[in-house]
Design a protein around this motif. Structure first.
Motif, PDB file in Angstrom:
ATOM      1  N   GLY A  83       0.784  -1.233   0.000  1.00 11.09           N
ATOM      2  CA  GLY A  83       0.000   0.000   0.000  1.00 11.09           C
ATOM      3  C   GLY A  83       0.812   1.277   0.000  1.00 11.09           C
ATOM      4  N   HIS A  84       2.155   1.179  -0.018  1.00 13.46           N
ATOM      5  CA  HIS A  84       2.987   2.382   0.017  1.00 13.46           C
ATOM      6  C   HIS A  84       2.989   3.073  -1.343  1.00 13.46           C
ATOM      7  CE1 HIS A  84       4.741   1.498   3.995  1.00 13.46           C
ATOM      8  NE2 HIS A  84       4.640   0.224   3.618  1.00 13.46           N
ATOM      9  N   ARG A  85       2.883   4.395  -1.328  1.00  7.90           N
ATOM     10  CA  ARG A  85       3.007   5.179  -2.544  1.00  7.90           C
ATOM     11  C   ARG A  85       4.025   6.302  -2.387  1.00  7.90           C
ATOM     12  NH1 ARG A  85       1.037   1.298  -3.849  1.00  7.90           N
ATOM     13  NH2 ARG A  85      -0.721   0.876  -5.258  1.00  7.90           N
ATOM     14  N   ARG A  86       4.257   6.722  -1.154  1.00  2.90           N
ATOM     15  CA  ARG A  86       5.283   7.740  -0.917  1.00  2.90           C
ATOM     16  C   ARG A  86       6.570   6.993  -0.553  1.00  2.90           C
ATOM     17  NH1 ARG A  86       5.735  12.818  -1.112  1.00  2.90           N
ATOM     18  NH2 ARG A  86       7.139  14.022   0.243  1.00  2.90           N
ATOM     19  N   ILE A  87       7.351   6.699  -1.588  1.00  2.00           N
ATOM     20  CA  ILE A  87       8.494   5.781  -1.466  1.00  2.00           C
ATOM     21  C   ILE A  87       9.792   6.554  -1.686  1.00  2.00           C
ATOM     22  CG2 ILE A  87       9.594   3.734  -2.445  1.00  2.00           C
ATOM     23  CD1 ILE A  87       6.754   2.862  -3.346  1.00  2.00           C
ATOM     24  N   GLY A  88      10.666   6.503  -0.695  1.00  2.00           N
ATOM     25  CA  GLY A  88      11.989   7.109  -0.814  1.00  2.00           C
ATOM     26  C   GLY A  88      12.998   6.098  -1.334  1.00  2.00           C
ATOM     27  N   VAL A  89      14.049   6.606  -1.977  1.00  2.00           N
ATOM     28  CA  VAL A  89      15.101   5.747  -2.522  1.00  2.00           C
ATOM     29  C   VAL A  89      16.460   6.337  -2.169  1.00  2.00           C
ATOM     30  CG1 VAL A  89      16.129   4.729  -4.594  1.00  2.00           C
ATOM     31  CG2 VAL A  89      13.648   5.019  -4.453  1.00  2.00           C
ATOM     32  N   ILE A  90      17.349   5.503  -1.641  1.00  2.00           N
ATOM     33  CA  ILE A  90      18.749   5.889  -1.451  1.00  2.00           C
ATOM     34  C   ILE A  90      19.565   4.993  -2.368  1.00  2.00           C
ATOM     35  CG2 ILE A  90      20.667   6.093   0.159  1.00  2.00           C
ATOM     36  CD1 ILE A  90      18.624   6.394   2.414  1.00  2.00           C
ATOM     37  N   THR A  91      20.199   5.573  -3.362  1.00  2.00           N
ATOM     38  CA  THR A  91      20.937   4.774  -4.350  1.00  2.00           C
ATOM     39  C   THR A  91      22.396   4.636  -3.961  1.00  2.00           C
ATOM     40  OG1 THR A  91      21.791   6.550  -5.780  1.00  2.00           O
ATOM     41  CG2 THR A  91      19.479   5.900  -6.078  1.00  2.00           C
ATOM     42  N   GLY A  92      23.082   3.753  -4.669  1.00  2.00           N
ATOM     43  CA  GLY A  92      24.530   3.737  -4.633  1.00  2.00           C
ATOM     44  C   GLY A  92      25.050   4.764  -5.627  1.00  2.00           C
ATOM     45  N   PRO A  93      26.361   4.837  -5.825  1.00  2.00           N
ATOM     46  CA  PRO A  93      26.926   5.793  -6.780  1.00  2.00           C
ATOM     47  C   PRO A  93      26.420   5.506  -8.195  1.00  2.00           C
ATOM     48  CG  PRO A  93      28.587   4.217  -6.026  1.00  2.00           C
ATOM     49  CD  PRO A  93      27.398   4.024  -5.162  1.00  2.00           C
TER      50      PRO A  93
END
Length: 426
Positions: free
Chosen positions: A266-276
């Motif tokens: 049910g999540h829609r506000r999704i954060g992302v932390i990427t690699g380089p």
């Protein structure tokens, strides 16, 4: 009843890998130029239907090999390789180039060029750089066979124990079956104390080399290529300047699986932390997340994307703290690896945000710490041991003179769901 002699046809091989995946290999004749054996290779992910799928793959590859043989036998003239058609001058130059020719161009003796090729001392630094430059520019490849040490060497660029041990375990499993030892080099450590790791590697003359980074200088790559040393890359950060066979995890699929999991919750506000993002694996994982969100008629809010530089705990903590301080923070964070995810854990702890009550967190790699964290971390599993074993098998095939037709092999990733993800709080 046999009425006459017929060419022998391969039945294909199915090999079970350490992770349970099955590798299918079918003989595809001899390369017309090198006269080396060629194979069609495909890997089937582990699962209840893996054996049936492997049989289907074997049948398909056998049919493909048969069709290719028929086309070759019916052609009135031998077809030159694509590279030879595209760059005949460069190919002819490589065939003509000898140690003596390189020595004449460099203004040195042939034994000096031989010392550079074999990583031996006794060559002035300026002369060594000049010879290495000419080896690269002239595309020299050592034609003769040399006696190599009974070992496979793994080159890391900053050894990370939680990944390196599993990779070495996979390489060793294959190497010992061939009576070979396994050694490793940390190129970052060697460079930090002023040592020329590429030169030292050539001096040891291993049977083959598995590299876990492709951050070589052009001179280093040219030197390793010119030496004739069989070389395979694991998860190369980008497309190398020179073609190198590689083995990698299905990073894009892993990104899709991670994003789909939190979408299903049910999540829609999704954060992302990427690699380089200069690394291909980081770009592929982020692309997978975007693909999953687009398929769900959602979009990734770029204000919730943070780019890491080192896949480290510290940047997971810093970026996690930034995201949680937003007026409208994300309800789920997808991380470039497990160390970043553990950094987000600490940021959430300090902010008083419960996991998974108010924040779901997903990692990538499935290192041992993932299952020991509190709560145990949901993550995308990378088959590190299998990556090592597949790379070792590929480099030993090259060392045995086999022509490899599949220059990039991707192994399946799997989502491991634990307790760090839960339904979005309405």
């Amino acid at each position: 009843m046999t009425t006459g002699a017929r060419p022998r046809r391969s039945r294909g091989e199915i090999e079970r890998l350490p992770s349970g995946s099955l590798r299918v290999r079918v003989y595809d004749g001899l390369d017309p130029e090198t006269r080396k054996r060629r194979y069609l290779v495909e890997t089937v992910p582990a699962g209840p239907a893996a054996e049936a799928e492997a049989e289907r793959v074997r049948s398909r590859l056998l049919a493909e090999a048969e069709e290719r043989r028929a086309m070759r036998s019916g052609a009135p003239h031998r077809t030159a390789p694509v590279a030879a058609l595209e760059e005949p001058a460069a190919e002819d130059r490589r065939r003509r180039m000898t140690v003596a020719a390189v020595a004449r161009l460099a203004g040195v003796s042939a034994p000096t060029v031989s010392k550079v090729l074999n990583g031996r001392a006794g060559v002035a630094p300026q002369t060594r750089r000049r010879v290495e430059r000419l080896l690269r520019e002239q595309g020299y490849r050592r034609p003769e066979k040399i006696t190599r040490a009974a070992s496979v060497e793994i080159v890391f660029y900053g050894l990370q124990a939680h990944v390196g041990v599993d990779l070495m375990r996979g390489v060793k499993q294959v190497a010992v079956e061939h009576g070979l030892a396994v050694a490793f080099t940390d190129a970052l450590q060697e460079e930090s104390i002023g040592r020329n790791w590429a030169q030292d590697l050539l001096a040891r003359r291993p049977t083959g080399v598995v590299v876990t980074h492709m951050g070589f200088t052009p001179e280093q790559h040219a030197l390793l290529s010119a030496s004739g040393l069989p070389l395979v890359a694991v998860d190369p950060p980008s497309e190398p300047l020179h073609p190198v066979p590689s083995v990698a995890a299905a990073n894009r699929h892993g990104g899709i699986a991670a994003a789909q999991h939190v979408l299903d919750l049910g999540h829609r506000r999704i954060g992302v932390i990427t690699g380089p993002l200069e690394r291909r694996c980081s770009r592929d994982r982020l692309d997978g997340v975007r693909t999953a969100l687009a398929a769900a008629a959602a979009s990734l809010d770029e204000r919730l994307v943070r780019t890491g530089m080192w896949f480290s705990f510290e940047e997971g903590f810093a970026h996690g703290r930034e995201l949680l301080r937003l007026a409208d923070p994300p309800t789920a964070v997808l991380c470039g690896n497990d160390l970043q995810a553990l950094g987000v854990y600490e940021a959430a702890r300090q902010a008083g945000v419960p996991i998974p009550g108010e924040l779901s967190v997903v990692g990538f790699d499935d290192i041992s710490y993932a299952r020991w964290s509190g709560p145990p971390l949901t993550t995308v599993h990378q088959p590190f041991a299998e990556l090592g074993a597949t790379a070792a098998g590929l480099v030993l095939a090259l060392a045995a003179g086999e022509a490899v037709t599949q220059t990039r092999i991707e192994l399946a990733t799997t989502l491991t769901v634990r307790a760090s993800t839960g339904p979005v709080r309405r």
